[in-house]
Design a protein around this motif. Structure first.
Motif, PDB file in Angstrom:
ATOM      1  N   ASN A  95       0.825  -1.205   0.000  1.00 47.35           N
ATOM      2  CA  ASN A  95       0.000   0.000   0.000  1.00 47.35           C
ATOM      3  C   ASN A  95       0.858   1.254   0.000  1.00 47.35           C
ATOM      4  O   ASN A  95       0.563   2.220  -0.698  1.00 47.35           O
ATOM      5  CB  ASN A  95      -0.928  -0.010   1.213  1.00 47.35           C
ATOM      6  CG  ASN A  95      -2.296  -0.564   0.882  1.00 47.35           C
ATOM      7  OD1 ASN A  95      -3.018   0.019   0.074  1.00 47.35           O
ATOM      8  ND2 ASN A  95      -2.644  -1.685   1.481  1.00 47.35           N
ATOM      9  N   ILE A  96       1.924   1.213   0.784  1.00 43.92           N
ATOM     10  CA  ILE A  96       2.803   2.382   0.823  1.00 43.92           C
ATOM     11  C   ILE A  96       3.611   2.466  -0.470  1.00 43.92           C
ATOM     12  O   ILE A  96       3.807   3.541  -1.036  1.00 43.92           O
ATOM     13  CB  ILE A  96       3.723   2.311   2.055  1.00 43.92           C
ATOM     14  CG1 ILE A  96       2.869   2.366   3.324  1.00 43.92           C
ATOM     15  CG2 ILE A  96       4.723   3.455   2.047  1.00 43.92           C
ATOM     16  CD1 ILE A  96       3.643   2.079   4.583  1.00 43.92           C
ATOM     17  N   GLY A  99       2.647   4.488  -3.382  1.00 42.54           N
ATOM     18  CA  GLY A  99       2.942   5.913  -3.362  1.00 42.54           C
ATOM     19  C   GLY A  99       4.229   6.227  -4.111  1.00 42.54           C
ATOM     20  O   GLY A  99       4.426   7.349  -4.583  1.00 42.54           O
ATOM     21  N   ILE A 114      10.609   3.310   2.493  1.00 44.56           N
ATOM     22  CA  ILE A 114       9.376   2.805   3.107  1.00 44.56           C
ATOM     23  C   ILE A 114       9.653   2.288   4.516  1.00 44.56           C
ATOM     24  O   ILE A 114       8.945   2.622   5.475  1.00 44.56           O
ATOM     25  CB  ILE A 114       8.762   1.682   2.237  1.00 44.56           C
ATOM     26  CG1 ILE A 114       8.268   2.269   0.910  1.00 44.56           C
ATOM     27  CG2 ILE A 114       7.625   0.999   2.965  1.00 44.56           C
ATOM     28  CD1 ILE A 114       7.940   1.226  -0.127  1.00 44.56           C
ATOM     29  N   ARG A 146       2.219   6.710   3.511  1.00 48.11           N
ATOM     30  CA  ARG A 146       2.230   6.721   2.054  1.00 48.11           C
ATOM     31  C   ARG A 146       2.276   8.161   1.525  1.00 48.11           C
ATOM     32  O   ARG A 146       2.998   8.465   0.587  1.00 48.11           O
ATOM     33  CB  ARG A 146       1.017   6.007   1.477  1.00 48.11           C
ATOM     34  CG  ARG A 146       1.111   5.955  -0.054  1.00 48.11           C
ATOM     35  CD  ARG A 146      -0.030   5.184  -0.666  1.00 48.11           C
ATOM     36  NE  ARG A 146      -1.283   5.749  -0.250  1.00 48.11           N
ATOM     37  CZ  ARG A 146      -2.396   5.037  -0.068  1.00 48.11           C
ATOM     38  NH1 ARG A 146      -2.385   3.739  -0.293  1.00 48.11           N
ATOM     39  NH2 ARG A 146      -3.488   5.622   0.312  1.00 48.11           N
ATOM     40  N   ARG A 150       5.387   9.855  -0.808  1.00 50.75           N
ATOM     41  CA  ARG A 150       5.112  10.467  -2.115  1.00 50.75           C
ATOM     42  C   ARG A 150       5.794  11.827  -2.242  1.00 50.75           C
ATOM     43  O   ARG A 150       5.972  12.331  -3.347  1.00 50.75           O
ATOM     44  CB  ARG A 150       3.600  10.655  -2.320  1.00 50.75           C
ATOM     45  CG  ARG A 150       2.849   9.379  -2.510  1.00 50.75           C
ATOM     46  CD  ARG A 150       1.416   9.679  -2.882  1.00 50.75           C
ATOM     47  NE  ARG A 150       1.300  10.042  -4.290  1.00 50.75           N
ATOM     48  CZ  ARG A 150       0.381  10.850  -4.777  1.00 50.75           C
ATOM     49  NH1 ARG A 150      -0.480  11.411  -3.968  1.00 50.75           N
ATOM     50  NH2 ARG A 150       0.335  11.115  -6.058  1.00 50.75           N
TER      51      ARG A 150
END
Lengths: 238, 540
Positions: A95-96, A99, A114, A146, A150
């Motif tokens: 999920n992260i 990004g 991360i 996340r 980004r």
């Protein structure tokens, strides 16, 4: 990373019966609370910045750039929603990772970033968990992580802590403040809670019936001399 | 205006447009065939409207009406009995049993009924002894009616039960408080719920019986018991009379359009299928006398549904399965069936997914504005492909292409497309809720993270929609595998599916072979249906 100014220059928007007119400036690197009754257009205002909605007329500038024709993913913006910030079938790490790369092709550098970000937020060791194995607060933390990886200069928060208990919510607000101190992001957050706004915000934008009716420093808003409409909303005057 | 800049490039719109285009070509081509033939020889087409045609129309409607009445009335009783007894051992099993006929290929059911009630069926000796003369078998109207009831009574029961289970628990509580006896409960609580559901359920059953092809073909026996669909098939395959086929097809089409128009006014769902729900708690307890009566009703219904199934199994097992298993024709029919059904299912899923995606994208974009024609076509429009029965589409293309191409070489493409399209309403129903829920959750997130196109399919859509997609795939494959519609028109020695082979063996009175093949086919489709049910139900 350095926050950017957001300018609503006579931005109008409509759907169905509802009409919106936003005219306001959010200064670079500030934390601004967006407040107003239900249906006054708080989420719409954020959606316009994020690019989920397109103005009917007027200009929306982030930094010096007109955002017309800029896709949501291309904007210098990250947004965290009230819920559904994570893909339920992907792990925390994935999920992260999205990004960093929308195809999930992560370089060692990405992976390092991360892991580092997870450690900084107290989520170390939970890389392989699925969202349903996390608490509500942890899920929103992952969403924040996340947004951080980004590296976008504007962070939009659409009541992401509304479903958390008061203590946890206060913790999350403190984290956001620490984040802000570290990265100097421009943060725009929607909230129903006056205490959240006075706790975190430097500025307030107040909406009523789809219009930006008042804007100013949080200190002035929460003082005796605050805008009348805002004080009526708070229930301080009849 | 707003968001207009993204409209033309959005690939999601392209998919839906392409799917609608394909549907238009498939159905439009059939119409072109019919109209061209009618225009080429209008006299002959008119001449086909004779007393024979009128008789067929009358029989089609009459058998459908009788079948509907015979299915619906007992179903009311059975559903009520099930609803009066919300917990007893075996109840769940009964409900599952009642789902089996829907999953069974029609030709297998016909075979099972013949094995049971045919002239040489298991029940022929006792029935003969009972009537005092040799049992004549159930060919003709009686066979058609029994077969239709076999299919529709269990379905109607499940649908009625669903209607009964929408009655709020409070009403039952209230009934007990007011001292309602069974009759009062029925009159004030159960009947209003049943009456509301009755028109749409009866309409659905009627529609299924009007368009029933396989059962009438295998059990009708002769020109006296022929429906429009079977007459179309006979006109094309045996009489080589395209003019008559055109007339029959147009009548069939007009009939289905009228019925569906009436149905949609009643709010019926032409792809009706009941869900097994949890029965609400009831507070009224039937008297012992009523319990016995209900028990007898349930037992009769269960026997009625079980015995043809059992007959299929017993007759199938007593066939020379070893020889069948080593026969080349069986191997090739199995392979043909599997790849045609697989392709039809794949086609069905692609079409459905494209339509679902486009519809959702359009709906999200327009918000509160009324839906555009495009969106409505991707929505209800796609469901109305059921208006055009497979035989009609097949007949149209048959007539259109018969002079320009080798019809039998076109069999695979016809079977794949028509069966794929026919499974679409069911596939849509399985895919759409899951897709729309997932899309609502994911759309903004994907937009903000720039996850589009292939990345989105691979990382987001496929993992979250895998189960409903596979469920729809298995369902569509089962439907196609058991279907004897288009293949009856286009089948030949070159392209034979299992149902087609089965029909051939039945036609040449190799009943034991047919029974063995029927069992095999039934097991294949039931396995797929079971798989579909599993995949469709258990979601994370």
């Amino acid at each position: 990373m350095k926050g950017l100014t957001i300018r609503f220059d006579q931005v109008t928007f409509s759907y169905g019966e509802a009409q919106f007119l936003f005219d306001a400036t959010v200064s670079a690197g500030s934390i601004t609370a967006v407040m107003g009754p239900s249906g006054s257009g708080k989420s719409t205002l954020l959606n316009l910045v994020a690019g989920f909605e397109t103005p009917t007329s007027g200009r929306l500038l982030i930094g010096e750039q007109d955002m017309r024709d800029v896709e949501p993913a291309e904007r210098p913006v990250s947004m965290i929603f009230q819920e559904n910030n994570l893909f339920a079938h992907l792990t925390v790490e994935q999920n992260i990772g999205l990004g960093r790369s929308p195809s999930l092709k992560l370089t060692p550098e990405d992976k390092h970033a991360i892991t580092e970000a997870l450690e900084a937020t107290g989520l170390a060791g939970k890389q392989k968990r699925l969202p349903r194995e996390l608490s509500g607060g942890e899920r929103q933390r992952v969403a924040i992580v996340r947004a951080l990886v980004r590296q976008r200069p504007v962070l939009l928060l659409d009541e992401p802590f509304a479903s958390l208990g008061p203590a946890l919510r206060a913790d999350m607000l403190d984290e956001i403040r620490a984040l802000h101190a570290r990265l100097n992001l421009t943060i725009l957050f929607v909230t129903h809670h006056p205490e959240d706004a006075s706790r975190l915000a430097q500025e307030v934008i107040f909406l009523e019936d789809g219009k930006t009716v008042a804007q100013g420093s949080a200190a002035s808003f929460f003082s005796e001399s605050g805008p009348l409409a805002f004080r009526r909303y708070l229930g301080q005057v009849a | 205006m707003k968001a207009a800049r993204r409209t033309p490039a959005d690939p999601r719109f392209l998919g839906g447009a392409l799917a609608l285009g394909l549907l238009t070509v498939l159905i439009g081509g059939a119409f072109v065939g019919l109209i061209a033939e009618g225009a080429r020889n209008p006299g002959a087409a008119w001449a086909a409207f004779d007393s024979y045609l009128l008789r067929i129309i009358r029989f089609t409607l009459m058998q459908a009406l009788l079948s509907t009445a015979l299915s619906i009335l007992p179903a009311l009783l059975v559903a009520r009995a099930l609803s009066r007894h919300p917990t007893f051992p075996g109840r769940h099993l009964i409900l599952q049993l009642f789902a089996v006929p829907l999953a069974l290929p029609a030709i297998v059911a016909a075979l099972g009924l013949l094995a049971l009630l045919g002239r040489a069926g298991f029940l022929a000796p006792p029935l003969g002894a009972l009537t005092g003369e040799p049992w004549p078998g159930i060919y003709g109207l009686s066979g058609i009616l029994i077969a239709h009831v076999f299919f529709n009574l269990p379905m109607a029961t499940r649908l009625f039960l669903e209607a009964l289970e929408t009655v709020p628990t409070d009403q039952h509580r209230l009934g007990v408080q007011l001292g309602f006896k069974a009759w009062n409960s029925f009159r004030f609580i159960e009947w209003p719920a049943l009456r509301k559901a009755l028109p749409s359920i009866a309409g659905l059953v009627f529609m299924l019986c009007v368009t029933s092809f396989t059962l009438v073909l295998t059990l009708g026996g002769g020109p006296r018991a022929t429906t429009l669909e079977v007459a179309i098939y006979q006109a094309l395959r045996f009489d080589f009379d395209p003019s008559r086929a055109v007339a029959l097809t147009l009548v069939q089409l007009a009939l289905t359009v009228i019925i569906l128009a009436l149905l949609s006014r009643l709010g019926a769902d032409a792809a009706g299928e009941a869900n097994l729900s949890v029965a609400p708690r009831r507070f009224d307890f039937p008297s012992p006398r009523e319990s016995i009566a209900n028990g007898a009703i349930l037992l009769a219904a269960v026997l009625f549904v079980v015995s043809p199934l059992a007959a299929t199994g017993i007759a199938g097992l007593s066939a020379d399965l070893q020889r069948l298993a080593s026969e080349g024709s069986v191997h090739s029919a199995t392979l043909t069936s599997l790849w045609l059904a697989f392709s039809a299912a794949a086609f069905s899923i692609l079409l459905s997914f494209a339509l679902v995606r486009t519809r959702h994208a359009l709906q999200t974009q327009r918000r509160d504005a009324p839906p555009s024609l495009f969106e409505r076509l991707t929505d209800r429009g796609a469901g109305y492909v059921l208006v055009v029965p497979p035989i009609v589409i097949g007949a149209g293309w048959f007539i259109l292409l018969r002079t320009v191409a080798d019809l039998f070489a076109l069999a695979p493409i016809m079977v794949i497309t028509v069966n794929g399209v026919m499974a679409m309403p069911f596939a849509l129903r399985l895919i759409r809720p899951a897709h729309d829920a997932a899309a609502t959750r994911h759309d903004r997130l994907c937009a903000s993270l720039g996850i589009t196109g292939w990345n989105r399919l691979r990382l987001i859509d496929w993992p979250s929609l895998r189960r409903p997609l596979l469920a729809a795939f298995a369902f569509a494959m089962a439907l196609s595998l058991g279907d004897l519609g288009v293949i009856a028109l286009f089948g030949s020695d070159a392209v034979k599916t299992l149902p087609y082979l089965l029909l051939e063996r039945m036609g040449s009175y190799r009943t034991a072979d047919a029974a063995g093949l029927g069992l095999f086919l039934a097991l294949l489709t039931l396995a797929l249906m079971l798989l579909s049910d599993r995949l469709g139900r258990s979601r994370q």
